[in-house]
Scaffold this motif. Sequence first.
Motif, short mmCIF file in Angstrom:
data_model
loop_
_atom_site.label_atom_id
_atom_site.label_comp_id
_atom_site.label_asym_id
_atom_site.label_seq_id
_atom_site.Cartn_x
_atom_site.Cartn_y
_atom_site.Cartn_z
N ARG A 1 -64.99 -7.05 -37.32
CA ARG A 1 -65.62 -8.16 -36.60
C ARG A 1 -65.28 -9.50 -37.25
O ARG A 1 -64.94 -10.47 -36.59
CB ARG A 1 -67.14 -7.97 -36.54
CG ARG A 1 -67.60 -6.95 -35.51
CD ARG A 1 -69.10 -7.07 -35.29
NE ARG A 1 -69.85 -6.76 -36.51
CZ ARG A 1 -70.26 -5.55 -36.86
NH1 ARG A 1 -70.00 -4.52 -36.05
NH2 ARG A 1 -70.93 -5.35 -37.96
N ALA A 2 -65.39 -9.54 -38.58
CA ALA A 2 -65.10 -10.79 -39.30
C ALA A 2 -63.63 -11.19 -39.13
O ALA A 2 -63.31 -12.36 -38.91
CB ALA A 2 -65.43 -10.63 -40.78
N LEU A 3 -62.74 -10.20 -39.20
CA LEU A 3 -61.32 -10.50 -39.06
C LEU A 3 -60.97 -10.92 -37.64
O LEU A 3 -60.08 -11.76 -37.43
CB LEU A 3 -60.49 -9.27 -39.47
CG LEU A 3 -60.50 -8.96 -40.97
CD1 LEU A 3 -59.87 -7.59 -41.22
CD2 LEU A 3 -59.75 -10.04 -41.75
N SER A 4 -61.66 -10.36 -36.65
CA SER A 4 -61.42 -10.75 -35.26
C SER A 4 -61.80 -12.21 -35.04
O SER A 4 -61.09 -12.96 -34.35
CB SER A 4 -62.21 -9.85 -34.32
OG SER A 4 -61.77 -8.52 -34.39
N GLN A 5 -62.92 -12.61 -35.64
CA GLN A 5 -63.32 -14.01 -35.53
C GLN A 5 -62.33 -14.91 -36.26
O GLN A 5 -61.96 -15.99 -35.76
CB GLN A 5 -64.72 -14.20 -36.11
CG GLN A 5 -65.25 -15.63 -35.99
CD GLN A 5 -66.67 -15.74 -36.50
OE1 GLN A 5 -67.26 -14.77 -36.97
NE2 GLN A 5 -67.24 -16.94 -36.41
N GLU A 6 -61.88 -14.48 -37.43
CA GLU A 6 -60.88 -15.25 -38.17
C GLU A 6 -59.59 -15.36 -37.38
O GLU A 6 -58.92 -16.40 -37.39
CB GLU A 6 -60.63 -14.60 -39.53
CG GLU A 6 -59.67 -15.38 -40.41
CD GLU A 6 -59.45 -14.72 -41.76
OE1 GLU A 6 -58.52 -15.13 -42.47
OE2 GLU A 6 -60.21 -13.79 -42.10
N ARG A 7 -59.21 -14.27 -36.69
CA ARG A 7 -57.98 -14.32 -35.88
C ARG A 7 -58.10 -15.35 -34.76
O ARG A 7 -57.14 -16.08 -34.48
CB ARG A 7 -57.68 -12.94 -35.28
CG ARG A 7 -56.44 -12.95 -34.40
CD ARG A 7 -56.07 -11.58 -33.91
NE ARG A 7 -57.07 -11.00 -33.03
CZ ARG A 7 -56.98 -9.80 -32.45
NH1 ARG A 7 -55.91 -9.06 -32.67
NH2 ARG A 7 -57.94 -9.35 -31.68
N ARG A 8 -59.27 -15.40 -34.12
CA ARG A 8 -59.44 -16.37 -33.04
C ARG A 8 -59.27 -17.80 -33.56
O ARG A 8 -58.61 -18.63 -32.93
CB ARG A 8 -60.83 -16.19 -32.42
CG ARG A 8 -61.07 -17.09 -31.20
CD ARG A 8 -62.33 -16.70 -30.47
NE ARG A 8 -63.51 -16.95 -31.28
CZ ARG A 8 -64.28 -16.01 -31.83
NH1 ARG A 8 -63.97 -14.74 -31.66
NH2 ARG A 8 -65.34 -16.32 -32.54
N GLN A 9 -59.84 -18.09 -34.73
CA GLN A 9 -59.71 -19.43 -35.31
C GLN A 9 -58.26 -19.71 -35.73
O GLN A 9 -57.74 -20.81 -35.52
CB GLN A 9 -60.64 -19.55 -36.52
CG GLN A 9 -62.12 -19.44 -36.15
CD GLN A 9 -63.01 -19.33 -37.38
OE1 GLN A 9 -62.53 -19.17 -38.50
NE2 GLN A 9 -64.32 -19.40 -37.17
N LEU A 10 -57.62 -18.70 -36.32
CA LEU A 10 -56.24 -18.88 -36.77
C LEU A 10 -55.30 -19.08 -35.58
O LEU A 10 -54.39 -19.91 -35.63
CB LEU A 10 -55.79 -17.67 -37.59
CG LEU A 10 -54.36 -17.71 -38.14
CD1 LEU A 10 -54.13 -18.96 -38.97
CD2 LEU A 10 -54.06 -16.45 -38.95
N LEU A 11 -55.52 -18.33 -34.50
CA LEU A 11 -54.68 -18.50 -33.31
C LEU A 11 -54.79 -19.91 -32.75
O LEU A 11 -53.80 -20.49 -32.28
CB LEU A 11 -55.07 -17.47 -32.24
CG LEU A 11 -54.52 -16.05 -32.42
CD1 LEU A 11 -55.13 -15.11 -31.39
CD2 LEU A 11 -53.01 -16.04 -32.31
#
Length: 337
Positions: A91-101
């Motif tokens: 979950r944390a990495l998915s949120q980080e991916r959204r911000q990074l994208l």
Amino acid sequence: MGEQQLADIASALYRLPLEGFVAARTAAAKTAAADSGRDLADSVRSLPKPSAAAWAVNMLAVHRPDALSELETLGAAMRSAQEELDAGALRALSQERRQLLTRVMGTAREVAEQQGRKISAAVAAEVEATLRAATVDEGAASAVRSGRLLRVLSADGVDRVDLRDAVAVPGAPAQPAVPTSGSGLSAGAQGAQGAPGTPKHGVPKSAPPDSPPVVGTAERPRLKAVGTKRPAPAPSAVERAAARLSEAEEAARSAAEEARQRTADFDEAETALTRLGDEARSLRARLKTVEEEFELARRRRESAAAQMQLAARAAEKGQRAEVLARERVLRLRNTPD
């Protein structure tokens, strides 16, 4: 015909501005025919022109490989968390991916504009889908990093990406990045002006066998074809499904947030449209009233003009009568009794 020769030519072509690809490919094929023969020339002519989204991703790979490295590192962490069934980390990495994208898409737009082309909303959506796929599958990450991407990639909700016909010369390593400072020339300008170590058709020469490795250009893993052997699935299908569910829930929350924002934008636009519509109707009504008043004033002016002309003729007639009467009086006064 050497695959490395073709890969070098392809690397030079796919880093050029999109509008100049076909002309550059034709010129490279003619040079290849003269230097190496018909087989290489035919292979160069068969290199497909990339889609606009694939070109934008290639520009990232050439000019900002650091942005792709961040996505690749994050993707590896996400795949590791999924294999370990760590729902919290996923979950944390998915949120980080959204911000990074979001950040990488800003970089992609900037790089594309520097290369003379703006990214439309439709193309941006395809670029983001491709970058997202690169975080899901290692083979897709290699395809994105190659700088020779031909089409959009999509994860389609699974952990493997279809790479068929996605990369030009798929067996070759990724092309080296263009330095962000120093020469000041774009990739297209370097190919046109003859950068050091580059033959006249814009193809970099192969480094000598004894030359030391260049930092940042070490050979990466080759592209993985569809069907490459994956790690064995976890024993518990329920736990694996739960990890997938966690990622899907995060994606759903992100989509819901985006939908709420778009709804707010729609409501604001609708309110503005209603307000402007009322204002337009009010102005049309006022215009109609002004036009009626104008017509009435015009008619009054015409009537006043006619009355003015009649009054002027009457005054002229009265003046003549006055003159005649004055002359008669004078004659009578001068006549002796």
